[in-house]
Write a protein that holds these residues in place. Structure first.
Motif, short mmCIF file in Angstrom:
data_model
loop_
_atom_site.label_atom_id
_atom_site.label_comp_id
_atom_site.label_asym_id
_atom_site.label_seq_id
_atom_site.Cartn_x
_atom_site.Cartn_y
_atom_site.Cartn_z
N UNK A 7 0.80 -1.22 0.00
CA UNK A 7 0.00 0.00 0.00
C UNK A 7 0.83 1.26 0.00
N UNK A 8 2.01 1.18 -0.55
CA UNK A 8 2.77 2.38 -0.85
C UNK A 8 2.84 2.36 -2.36
N UNK A 9 2.24 3.32 -3.00
CA UNK A 9 2.03 3.18 -4.44
C UNK A 9 2.29 4.51 -5.13
N UNK A 10 2.27 4.46 -6.44
CA UNK A 10 2.54 5.66 -7.22
C UNK A 10 1.27 6.34 -7.64
N UNK A 219 13.89 0.08 -4.63
CA UNK A 219 13.73 -0.26 -6.04
C UNK A 219 12.27 -0.12 -6.44
N UNK A 220 12.04 -0.25 -7.73
CA UNK A 220 10.67 -0.10 -8.25
C UNK A 220 10.10 -1.45 -8.61
N UNK A 221 8.79 -1.54 -8.55
CA UNK A 221 8.10 -2.72 -9.05
C UNK A 221 7.26 -2.30 -10.25
N UNK A 222 7.19 -3.19 -11.19
CA UNK A 222 6.42 -2.89 -12.40
C UNK A 222 5.27 -3.88 -12.53
N UNK A 223 4.15 -3.38 -12.99
CA UNK A 223 3.00 -4.23 -13.26
C UNK A 223 2.71 -4.20 -14.75
N UNK A 238 4.54 0.13 -7.79
CA UNK A 238 4.85 0.00 -6.37
C UNK A 238 6.35 0.00 -6.18
N UNK A 239 6.73 -0.23 -4.94
CA UNK A 239 8.16 -0.18 -4.64
C UNK A 239 8.60 -1.43 -3.92
N UNK A 240 9.86 -1.70 -4.04
CA UNK A 240 10.49 -2.73 -3.25
C UNK A 240 11.03 -2.01 -2.02
#
Ligand SMILES: *[C@@H]1O[C@H](CO)[C@@H](O)[C@H](O)[C@H]1NC(C)=O
Length: 262
Positions: A7-10, A219-223, A238-240
Protein backbone atom coordinates in the motif's frame (compact mmCIF):
# COMPACT_ATOMS: atom_id res chain seq x y z
CA UNK A 1 -1.58 -7.06 -8.09
CA UNK A 2 0.81 -8.20 -5.38
CA UNK A 3 2.74 -4.98 -5.66
CA UNK A 4 -0.09 -3.13 -3.94
CA UNK A 5 0.03 -5.26 -0.82
CA UNK A 6 2.37 -2.82 0.88
CA UNK A 7 0.00 0.00 0.00
CA UNK A 8 2.77 2.38 -0.85
CA UNK A 9 2.03 3.18 -4.44
CA UNK A 10 2.54 5.66 -7.22
CA UNK A 11 0.28 8.44 -8.26
CA UNK A 12 0.67 8.29 -12.00
CA UNK A 13 -0.84 11.67 -12.82
CA UNK A 14 1.50 14.62 -13.04
CA UNK A 15 1.77 16.13 -9.61
CA UNK A 16 1.25 19.87 -9.24
CA UNK A 17 4.08 20.19 -6.70
CA UNK A 18 7.62 19.00 -6.47
CA UNK A 19 8.27 18.33 -2.82
CA UNK A 20 6.83 15.00 -1.78
CA UNK A 21 6.81 13.91 1.83
CA UNK A 22 6.14 10.50 3.31
CA UNK A 23 5.80 9.62 6.99
CA UNK A 24 6.44 5.91 7.50
CA UNK A 25 6.05 3.84 10.65
CA UNK A 26 8.74 1.19 10.46
CA UNK A 27 8.93 -1.65 12.95
CA UNK A 28 12.44 -2.60 14.07
CA UNK A 29 13.71 -5.97 15.33
CA UNK A 30 13.04 -5.03 18.95
CA UNK A 31 9.38 -4.53 18.05
CA UNK A 32 9.56 -0.77 18.42
CA UNK A 33 8.11 1.55 15.85
CA UNK A 34 10.43 4.14 14.37
CA UNK A 35 8.78 7.05 12.59
CA UNK A 36 10.64 8.04 9.47
CA UNK A 37 10.10 11.19 7.48
CA UNK A 38 11.20 11.01 3.86
CA UNK A 39 11.19 14.16 1.75
CA UNK A 40 12.04 14.35 -1.93
CA UNK A 41 12.89 17.62 -3.63
CA UNK A 42 12.76 17.08 -7.37
CA UNK A 43 14.09 20.49 -8.34
CA UNK A 44 17.22 19.97 -6.25
CA UNK A 45 17.26 16.21 -7.03
CA UNK A 46 17.67 15.31 -3.37
CA UNK A 47 16.04 13.03 -0.82
CA UNK A 48 16.14 13.44 2.96
CA UNK A 49 15.25 10.57 5.30
CA UNK A 50 15.13 11.33 9.03
CA UNK A 51 14.22 9.44 12.18
CA UNK A 52 14.66 9.42 15.91
CA UNK A 53 16.26 6.12 16.92
CA UNK A 54 15.17 4.12 19.93
CA UNK A 55 18.45 5.07 21.67
CA UNK A 56 17.60 8.77 21.32
CA UNK A 57 19.94 9.39 18.41
CA UNK A 58 18.59 11.54 15.60
CA UNK A 59 19.69 10.37 12.16
CA UNK A 60 19.50 12.21 8.84
CA UNK A 61 20.32 10.51 5.57
CA UNK A 62 20.61 13.06 2.81
CA UNK A 63 21.09 11.97 -0.82
CA UNK A 64 22.42 14.38 -3.42
CA UNK A 65 21.73 12.42 -6.60
CA UNK A 66 23.55 14.89 -8.86
CA UNK A 67 26.85 14.66 -7.00
CA UNK A 68 26.28 10.97 -6.12
CA UNK A 69 26.93 11.91 -2.53
CA UNK A 70 25.16 10.68 0.55
CA UNK A 71 25.48 12.48 3.86
CA UNK A 72 24.67 10.85 7.18
CA UNK A 73 24.31 13.24 10.08
CA UNK A 74 23.89 11.74 13.54
CA UNK A 75 23.06 13.46 16.80
CA UNK A 76 24.13 11.21 19.66
CA UNK A 77 22.93 11.92 23.19
CA UNK A 78 25.67 12.58 25.73
CA UNK A 79 26.25 10.89 29.10
CA UNK A 80 24.73 13.48 31.40
CA UNK A 81 26.41 12.01 34.51
CA UNK A 82 29.74 12.76 32.85
CA UNK A 83 28.82 16.35 32.13
CA UNK A 84 27.95 15.76 28.45
CA UNK A 85 24.83 17.87 28.37
CA UNK A 86 24.93 18.51 24.62
CA UNK A 87 24.50 15.82 22.00
CA UNK A 88 27.43 15.03 19.75
CA UNK A 89 26.88 15.89 16.12
CA UNK A 90 28.84 13.91 13.53
CA UNK A 91 28.64 13.88 9.75
CA UNK A 92 29.72 11.06 7.48
CA UNK A 93 30.04 11.85 3.79
CA UNK A 94 29.92 8.80 1.56
CA UNK A 95 29.42 7.84 -2.04
CA UNK A 96 25.83 7.20 -3.08
CA UNK A 97 25.15 4.16 -5.26
CA UNK A 98 22.23 4.64 -7.61
CA UNK A 99 20.97 1.14 -7.08
CA UNK A 100 20.36 1.86 -3.42
CA UNK A 101 17.40 4.22 -3.41
CA UNK A 102 14.69 5.12 -5.91
CA UNK A 103 15.10 8.47 -7.64
CA UNK A 104 13.95 11.75 -6.08
CA UNK A 105 11.35 11.98 -8.83
CA UNK A 106 9.92 8.53 -8.06
CA UNK A 107 10.11 9.24 -4.33
CA UNK A 108 8.13 12.46 -4.72
CA UNK A 109 5.27 10.52 -6.33
CA UNK A 110 4.89 7.92 -3.61
CA UNK A 111 1.75 7.91 -1.52
CA UNK A 112 0.39 5.55 1.10
CA UNK A 113 -3.14 4.26 1.22
CA UNK A 114 -2.89 3.76 4.94
CA UNK A 115 -0.42 6.22 6.49
CA UNK A 116 -0.81 4.82 10.00
CA UNK A 117 0.11 1.25 9.01
CA UNK A 118 3.20 -0.25 10.63
CA UNK A 119 5.55 -1.35 7.86
CA UNK A 120 8.23 -3.97 7.69
CA UNK A 121 10.71 -4.07 4.82
CA UNK A 122 10.67 -6.96 2.34
CA UNK A 123 14.41 -7.38 2.25
CA UNK A 124 17.31 -6.80 4.61
CA UNK A 125 20.41 -5.70 2.76
CA UNK A 126 23.94 -6.48 3.84
CA UNK A 127 25.46 -4.13 6.40
CA UNK A 128 27.49 -1.27 4.94
CA UNK A 129 30.71 -0.72 6.84
CA UNK A 130 32.34 2.63 6.23
CA UNK A 131 35.92 3.11 7.36
CA UNK A 132 36.37 6.85 7.53
CA UNK A 133 39.97 7.79 6.89
CA UNK A 134 39.47 11.47 6.12
CA UNK A 135 38.23 14.52 7.93
CA UNK A 136 36.36 16.91 5.67
CA UNK A 137 36.88 20.64 5.79
CA UNK A 138 33.42 22.25 6.18
CA UNK A 139 34.40 25.43 4.36
CA UNK A 140 35.57 23.49 1.30
CA UNK A 141 32.95 20.75 1.41
CA UNK A 142 30.89 22.49 -1.29
CA UNK A 143 33.45 21.04 -3.68
CA UNK A 144 32.01 17.61 -2.85
CA UNK A 145 28.34 18.58 -2.62
CA UNK A 146 26.69 22.00 -2.30
CA UNK A 147 24.54 20.64 0.55
CA UNK A 148 27.27 19.58 2.96
CA UNK A 149 27.71 23.04 4.43
CA UNK A 150 24.12 23.45 5.60
CA UNK A 151 23.64 19.89 6.73
CA UNK A 152 26.95 19.55 8.56
CA UNK A 153 27.51 23.05 9.91
CA UNK A 154 26.47 21.86 13.38
CA UNK A 155 28.71 18.79 13.22
CA UNK A 156 31.32 20.15 15.59
CA UNK A 157 32.35 16.63 16.57
CA UNK A 158 33.61 15.88 13.10
CA UNK A 159 32.88 15.53 9.42
CA UNK A 160 34.38 12.34 8.06
CA UNK A 161 34.79 10.75 4.66
CA UNK A 162 36.44 7.84 2.90
CA UNK A 163 39.32 8.33 0.48
CA UNK A 164 37.95 5.62 -1.84
CA UNK A 165 34.56 7.36 -1.94
CA UNK A 166 36.10 10.73 -2.66
CA UNK A 167 38.07 9.19 -5.50
CA UNK A 168 34.86 7.85 -7.07
CA UNK A 169 32.95 11.06 -6.39
CA UNK A 170 35.67 13.16 -8.02
CA UNK A 171 35.29 11.01 -11.15
CA UNK A 172 31.54 11.48 -11.34
CA UNK A 173 31.94 15.22 -10.65
CA UNK A 174 34.66 15.33 -13.32
CA UNK A 175 37.05 16.97 -10.87
CA UNK A 176 40.69 16.22 -10.24
CA UNK A 177 40.95 13.92 -7.24
CA UNK A 178 44.23 15.34 -5.92
CA UNK A 179 42.91 18.90 -6.10
CA UNK A 180 39.68 17.88 -4.41
CA UNK A 181 41.25 15.89 -1.60
CA UNK A 182 43.98 18.42 -0.85
CA UNK A 183 41.48 21.27 -0.63
CA UNK A 184 38.55 19.60 1.10
CA UNK A 185 39.97 16.78 3.20
CA UNK A 186 42.75 15.66 5.46
CA UNK A 187 44.00 12.12 5.94
CA UNK A 188 43.66 10.67 9.42
CA UNK A 189 46.67 8.62 10.46
CA UNK A 190 45.75 4.97 10.81
CA UNK A 191 47.44 4.35 14.14
CA UNK A 192 44.82 4.41 16.85
CA UNK A 193 43.64 1.39 18.80
CA UNK A 194 39.99 0.54 19.30
CA UNK A 195 38.16 2.66 21.83
CA UNK A 196 37.05 -0.46 23.67
CA UNK A 197 40.74 -1.28 24.27
CA UNK A 198 41.69 2.28 25.20
CA UNK A 199 41.58 3.08 28.90
CA UNK A 200 42.61 6.73 28.80
CA UNK A 201 39.57 8.93 28.16
CA UNK A 202 41.80 11.73 26.87
CA UNK A 203 43.38 9.67 24.04
CA UNK A 204 42.07 9.37 20.47
CA UNK A 205 40.83 5.95 19.47
CA UNK A 206 38.93 4.10 16.75
CA UNK A 207 35.22 4.30 17.46
CA UNK A 208 32.17 2.68 15.88
CA UNK A 209 28.68 4.10 15.43
CA UNK A 210 25.87 1.84 14.28
CA UNK A 211 22.50 2.73 12.94
CA UNK A 212 19.87 1.07 10.79
CA UNK A 213 17.67 2.59 8.11
CA UNK A 214 14.69 0.45 9.00
CA UNK A 215 12.63 1.00 5.87
CA UNK A 216 13.38 2.67 2.59
CA UNK A 217 12.32 2.32 -1.03
CA UNK A 218 15.24 0.49 -2.65
CA UNK A 219 13.73 -0.26 -6.04
CA UNK A 220 10.67 -0.10 -8.25
CA UNK A 221 8.10 -2.72 -9.05
CA UNK A 222 6.42 -2.89 -12.40
CA UNK A 223 3.00 -4.23 -13.26
CA UNK A 224 1.62 -5.32 -16.62
CA UNK A 225 -1.48 -3.74 -17.97
CA UNK A 226 -3.05 -2.48 -21.12
CA UNK A 227 -3.23 1.11 -22.26
CA UNK A 228 -6.29 2.82 -23.80
CA UNK A 229 -5.51 1.28 -27.19
CA UNK A 230 -5.36 -2.20 -25.73
CA UNK A 231 -1.59 -2.48 -26.07
CA UNK A 232 0.27 -4.28 -23.29
CA UNK A 233 2.43 -1.96 -21.19
CA UNK A 234 4.61 -2.12 -18.11
CA UNK A 235 4.02 0.61 -15.58
CA UNK A 236 5.42 1.56 -12.15
CA UNK A 237 2.97 0.31 -9.60
CA UNK A 238 4.85 0.00 -6.37
CA UNK A 239 8.16 -0.18 -4.64
CA UNK A 240 10.49 -2.73 -3.25
CA UNK A 241 11.34 -1.93 0.35
CA UNK A 242 14.56 -2.64 2.18
CA UNK A 243 16.30 -2.23 5.48
CA UNK A 244 20.00 -1.62 5.81
CA UNK A 245 22.25 -1.30 8.83
CA UNK A 246 25.32 0.87 8.71
CA UNK A 247 28.53 0.92 10.71
CA UNK A 248 30.80 3.93 10.72
CA UNK A 249 34.35 3.36 11.91
CA UNK A 250 36.20 6.60 12.60
CA UNK A 251 38.68 8.19 14.98
CA UNK A 252 37.05 9.75 18.03
CA UNK A 253 39.21 12.32 19.71
CA UNK A 254 39.30 11.83 22.61
CA UNK A 255 37.77 8.52 23.74
CA UNK A 256 35.49 10.59 25.96
CA UNK A 257 33.49 11.10 22.73
CA UNK A 258 32.99 7.38 22.20
CA UNK A 259 31.68 6.11 25.50
CA UNK A 260 29.11 3.78 23.91
CA UNK A 261 31.72 1.62 22.19
CA UNK A 262 32.77 -0.99 24.75
C1 LIG B 1 14.06 22.34 -3.08
O1 LIG B 1 15.26 22.64 -3.76
C2 LIG B 1 15.31 23.96 -4.26
C3 LIG B 1 16.57 24.05 -5.12
O2 LIG B 1 17.72 23.70 -4.40
C4 LIG B 1 15.29 24.93 -3.11
O3 LIG B 1 15.35 26.26 -3.57
C5 LIG B 1 14.02 24.71 -2.30
O4 LIG B 1 14.02 25.54 -1.15
C6 LIG B 1 13.89 23.26 -1.89
N1 LIG B 1 12.57 23.06 -1.27
C7 LIG B 1 12.43 22.59 -0.03
C8 LIG B 1 11.04 22.51 0.47
O5 LIG B 1 13.36 22.23 0.65
Amino acid sequence: MAAFIQCVYFISAVMPYIVGQLIVNARNKGGETIVEKIVANTSADTVTLEFLGSDGSFVTQFIDFKSEVQIFRIYILGEEELGQTQPQVICFITRFMRSDFITADAMSKLRQKNPTAIRTPEEEREMNIYTLDLTINLDKAYMISPYVFNICSEAKDGIYGQESDLRAISKSLDKDFITLISAAAELIPNKYGKCRDTQDLSKPCTCQVHTCIGWYPCGLKYCRGTDSTGKEVNYRCGIKTCKRCLAFVYVASPKMKCLWDF
